[in-house]
Motif scaffolding. Sequence first.
Motif, PDB file in Angstrom:
ATOM      1  N   ARG A   1       0.856  -1.185   0.000  1.00 18.77           N
ATOM      2  CA  ARG A   1       0.000   0.000   0.000  1.00 18.77           C
ATOM      3  C   ARG A   1       0.893   1.237   0.000  1.00 18.77           C
ATOM      4  O   ARG A   1       1.855   1.323   0.773  1.00 18.77           O
ATOM      5  N   LEU A   2       0.552   2.181  -0.863  1.00 18.79           N
ATOM      6  CA  LEU A   2       1.322   3.413  -0.983  1.00 18.79           C
ATOM      7  C   LEU A   2       0.398   4.610  -0.851  1.00 18.79           C
ATOM      8  O   LEU A   2      -0.768   4.565  -1.264  1.00 18.79           O
ATOM      9  N   THR A   3       0.938   5.687  -0.292  1.00 19.78           N
ATOM     10  CA  THR A   3       0.190   6.936  -0.142  1.00 19.78           C
ATOM     11  C   THR A   3       1.016   8.068  -0.716  1.00 19.78           C
ATOM     12  O   THR A   3       2.204   8.210  -0.394  1.00 19.78           O
TER      13      THR A   3
ATOM     14  N   THR B   1       4.881   7.454   0.375  1.00 19.72           N
ATOM     15  CA  THR B   1       5.157   6.601   1.526  1.00 19.72           C
ATOM     16  C   THR B   1       4.603   5.208   1.279  1.00 19.72           C
ATOM     17  O   THR B   1       3.456   5.067   0.842  1.00 19.72           O
ATOM     18  N   ALA B   2       5.416   4.201   1.562  1.00 17.09           N
ATOM     19  CA  ALA B   2       4.942   2.818   1.558  1.00 17.09           C
ATOM     20  C   ALA B   2       4.417   2.525   2.955  1.00 17.09           C
ATOM     21  O   ALA B   2       5.177   2.187   3.864  1.00 17.09           O
ATOM     22  N   THR B   3       3.102   2.676   3.141  1.00 17.78           N
ATOM     23  CA  THR B   3       2.511   2.514   4.465  1.00 17.78           C
ATOM     24  C   THR B   3       2.363   1.053   4.862  1.00 17.78           C
ATOM     25  O   THR B   3       2.193   0.747   6.042  1.00 17.78           O
ATOM     26  N   GLU B   4       2.409   0.154   3.905  1.00 20.81           N
ATOM     27  CA  GLU B   4       2.312  -1.283   4.204  1.00 20.81           C
ATOM     28  C   GLU B   4       3.247  -2.022   3.258  1.00 20.81           C
ATOM     29  O   GLU B   4       3.173  -1.843   2.041  1.00 20.81           O
ATOM     30  N   THR B   5       4.125  -2.829   3.818  1.00 22.55           N
ATOM     31  CA  THR B   5       5.075  -3.601   3.019  1.00 22.55           C
ATOM     32  C   THR B   5       5.043  -5.056   3.467  1.00 22.55           C
ATOM     33  O   THR B   5       4.477  -5.405   4.503  1.00 22.55           O
TER      34      THR B   5
END
Length: 496
Positions: free
Chosen positions: A275-277, A331-335
């Motif tokens: 997930r990216l923001t 920002t990669a909020t979930e990796t």
Amino acid sequence: MTRRILALWLPRLSTDAHERTHPERRVAPLALLRTERGRRLVVAANRAARAAGILPGLTLADARALEPGLAVAEATPETDARLLDRIADWCRRYTPWTTPDGADGVAMDIAGCAHLFGGEAALLRDLTRRLRAAGFESRAAIADTPAAAWGLARFGDTDSRARACLDALPMAALRLPTETLDALAAVGLRRVGELRALPRAALATRFGAAVLLRFDQVLGRLDEPISPRQPVSPHTARLAFAEPIATPDGIAAAVRRLLATLCAGLEAAGHGARRLTLDAHRTDLRLDDPPQSLTLGTSRPTRDPAALARLFGQILDRIEPGPGIETLILTATETAPLGALQAALDGGDADTDLGELVDRLTTRLGERAVLRLVPRESWLPERSVAPAPPLDRPPPAVWPEDRPRPVRLFVPPEPVEATAPVPDDPPLQFRWRGAVHRVRSADGPERIEAEWWRRDGSPRDYYRVEDSDGRRFWLFREGLYRPGTAPRWFLHGVFG
């Protein structure tokens, strides 16, 4: 990397906030009050009121005696605290590491970020300029430690690299209790630098360990961590533009550059983004306005910048650049872990291609619109399947192999008018959507009882029927036969 801490001080936060909502009071003396033990006390005063001698701690009667035209309002510490939180969030345009500091300040770790704004001095000027334009008086300083930056912002200047600047700070810059400051002043100790020549043991014995603790924090001998207000992702890329960008091509090029930087960091960490923001800060962004944000999810971990750029290309038109965008933060909020990948000999990868297709459909239609149906243990047809993420491995099939089911089910089942000579026999004909279908052959019944743990529902008798035109349907009669009560028939699905 050397720590560089920026301390922001808002000395008149509460009165500045009040004047923003009441512009007519900006030039008049203003005091904010609270009630304590039946007395009305001044807790904050604006610049005009301070010029008249009104300071926090005065009673309202004494303040009125000094300035008869004093405007007063109730202090709202909870509202001021929420405002300070919003200012700390707004400061994330400079660094992700921001947190409120006390009741009137913000602490920021700007290590590795200042060059994006032209250096530390340029960052300070930009920060104070924007706050001044928003109606807030402020002072800011940068140092190697939070304690030194806090003291310089309130009592010194911004040149934190000179030892003389720290030595010249008053004792109040050490954040000591008032009684300790009075005890130090009583023996002639008024400047921080005067502590250097004194024996540490004697200082601790006479004035307490807090003096040495605060002194060591100012000098960097003891670490003082800063906990950010919001979680800081280890995978973030940001671009600050010398000139604001507003064209679609310029925004797309900036996003590709951010993706290249972010994916390089993900590869070094052995991770892929789930997930990216993307946060876009416009030039006209106010303190109370959040940045424009785009969120992108992927069906599986990925760090392919070209594929991610194609996904962002489908939603970048949702950003309204207005007068221009000056900062973009990705920002990669979930990796998730992602090992090294090798393509097939022809350069392709069927699983990767399918994943990219799912991601494109999800980006365009939404996460809830792209699913797969997997078997679920239930005899009720409408409950025999369950939605699942499109690329998850399906569970083992649990559908009965000896009982054919239609390819298409109607949800909910559609009522029909059926004619049956005997209650337990299949219908001879039925009317569905205004058309009459004569039954040529039928198979059944197959009784499906309602699940015992569900209070709603009744038994159903299902029939597979074929009409005179060769079309096959799945009909059921609801409930048990009751004399004098017409049975209710429904069409639940069609075969083929």
